[in-house]
Write an enzyme that holds these catalytic residues in place. Structure first.
Site, PDB file in Angstrom:
ATOM      1  N   ASP A   1       0.874  -1.174   0.000  1.00  0.00           N
ATOM      2  CA  ASP A   1       0.000   0.000   0.000  1.00  0.00           C
ATOM      3  C   ASP A   1       0.921   1.238   0.000  1.00  0.00           C
ATOM      4  O   ASP A   1       2.104   1.127   0.356  1.00  0.00           O
ATOM      5  CB  ASP A   1      -0.868  -0.023   1.261  1.00  0.00           C
ATOM      6  CG  ASP A   1      -1.627   1.253   1.469  1.00  0.00           C
ATOM      7  OD1 ASP A   1      -2.333   1.667   0.534  1.00  0.00           O
ATOM      8  OD2 ASP A   1      -1.491   1.865   2.555  1.00  0.00           O
TER       9      ASP A   1
ATOM     10  N   ASP B   1      -0.197   5.192   0.679  1.00  0.00           N
ATOM     11  CA  ASP B   1      -0.479   6.242   1.667  1.00  0.00           C
ATOM     12  C   ASP B   1      -0.659   5.636   3.063  1.00  0.00           C
ATOM     13  O   ASP B   1      -1.521   4.782   3.268  1.00  0.00           O
ATOM     14  CB  ASP B   1      -1.732   7.029   1.267  1.00  0.00           C
ATOM     15  CG  ASP B   1      -1.509   7.801  -0.023  1.00  0.00           C
ATOM     16  OD1 ASP B   1      -0.543   8.569  -0.077  1.00  0.00           O
ATOM     17  OD2 ASP B   1      -2.276   7.604  -0.988  1.00  0.00           O
TER      18      ASP B   1
ATOM     19  N   GLU C   1      -0.687  11.403   4.547  1.00  0.00           N
ATOM     20  CA  GLU C   1      -2.021  12.007   4.627  1.00  0.00           C
ATOM     21  C   GLU C   1      -2.050  13.364   5.344  1.00  0.00           C
ATOM     22  O   GLU C   1      -2.456  14.369   4.759  1.00  0.00           O
ATOM     23  CB  GLU C   1      -3.012  11.044   5.302  1.00  0.00           C
ATOM     24  CG  GLU C   1      -3.223   9.734   4.552  1.00  0.00           C
ATOM     25  CD  GLU C   1      -4.033   9.872   3.256  1.00  0.00           C
ATOM     26  OE1 GLU C   1      -4.281  11.007   2.807  1.00  0.00           O
ATOM     27  OE2 GLU C   1      -4.390   8.837   2.690  1.00  0.00           O
TER      28      GLU C   1
ATOM     29  N   ASP D   1      -2.180  -0.207   6.044  1.00  0.00           N
ATOM     30  CA  ASP D   1      -2.300   0.563   7.286  1.00  0.00           C
ATOM     31  C   ASP D   1      -3.745   0.826   7.685  1.00  0.00           C
ATOM     32  O   ASP D   1      -3.967   1.329   8.790  1.00  0.00           O
ATOM     33  CB  ASP D   1      -1.584   1.913   7.170  1.00  0.00           C
ATOM     34  CG  ASP D   1      -2.341   2.863   6.272  1.00  0.00           C
ATOM     35  OD1 ASP D   1      -2.599   2.498   5.099  1.00  0.00           O
ATOM     36  OD2 ASP D   1      -2.717   3.953   6.739  1.00  0.00           O
TER      37      ASP D   1
END
Ligand code: XBP
Ligand code: MG
Length: 265
Positions: free
Chosen positions: A10, A12, A19, A184
């Site tokens: 992943d 972000d 973010e 996450d």
């Protein structure tokens, strides 16, 4: 038990904490550029992260605002415009490496490359944003490290839909159960699991306390072998990064897992 063949990343929240200081800041600058008084503070942005996809997130927020265009087409057009500006500003924010990779990420990527494990990217964000983030770290040939890079624009539906994972597996030519995802967020884990891919979770700022079900292991980050659930077997020596052997340990432990829906068909 099929051996681990590919690691799917992943972006972000997992490769980097993009973010709060990246996408959020760029959105606020884009609102200002458009002459809008809208601003997302850290708390509000955290709530909005339940909606995956920056444009979709903005549309969701606009639905709560009286000063947003009332007609759906006007709202859609404004969201597209602001989102495009946001992405330009985001690239400027991250381009000189101001948002670093999370600790332990670079070392694990490097170890996977050295030991010949296939690498893939499965993300909701755009390829341009991934390039802006990884270019400063790896140089112009950043993409050569990955056998598959599947981004938001490559699929019809974003996470928690499994599409990015299904497509990454297809491009890498590996079966879901021989891959491992690193995520996450609850939506990211749901996407990987729905594709039949086992997942580990490195908790990010915004999902530090979120309930995240279905992961093989959950921990604070790749920088430490401490604080993981389930705990890693005791090893001699002090605290250390998560290494490929640890991923293989977790991956092998999936024998005791309940199969995902996709695997039972
Ligand atoms: C997380 C997301 C993205 C980013 C912003 O993606 O939901 O929407 O917040 O990126 P990941 P865009 O799957 O990497 O965790 O504005 O390009 O959508
Ligand atoms: Mg994420």
């Amino acid at each position: 038990m099929p051996a681990l063949q590919a690691l799917l990343w992943d972006v972000d929240g997992t490769l980097a904490e993009t973010e709060r200081d990246g996408h959020r800041v760029a959105f606020n600058l884009a609102f200002a550029t458009a002459g809008l008084p809208w601003r997302w503070d850290e708390t509000r942005y955290g709530e909005l992260l339940e909606v995956t996809g920056g444009r979709e997130r903005l549309l969701y927020d606009m639905a709560t605002r009286e000063d947003a265009p009332a007609d759906p087409l006007g709202r859609e057009a404004l969201a597209r415009r602001i989102h495009a500006t946001k992405n330009t500003l985001y690239a400027e924010l991250v381009q000189d490496g101001r948002i670093p990779l999370r600790p332990g990420v670079l070392e694990l990527l490097q170890e996977c490359l050295t030991r010949g494990l296939a690498l893939g990217i499965a993300t909701t964000t755009s390829r341009a944003n991934v390039a802006a983030l990884l270019g400063p770290q790896f140089g112009r040939d950043w993409a050569d490290r990955f056998g598959a890079i599947v981004c938001g624009e490559d699929v019809e539906r974003k996470k928690p839909d499994p599409a990015v994972y299904v497509e990454a597996l297809r491009r890498l030519r590996v079966e879901a159960r021989t891959a491992l995802a690193i995520e996450d967020s609850p939506a990211g884990v749901a996407a990987a699991r729905a594709a039949g891919v086992p997942v580990i979770v490195t908790r990010s700022t915004y999902f530090a306390d979120a309930t995240i079900d279905g992961a093989l292991a959950t921990g604070p980050g790749l920088h430490s072998d401490r604080g993981w659930q389930p705990a890693l077997p005791e090893r001699s020596g002090g605290e250390r990064n998560i290494a490929l052997d640890d991923l293989m340990h977790w991956h092998a432990s999936r024998a005791s897992e309940t199969p995902s829906l996709q695997e039972t068909h």
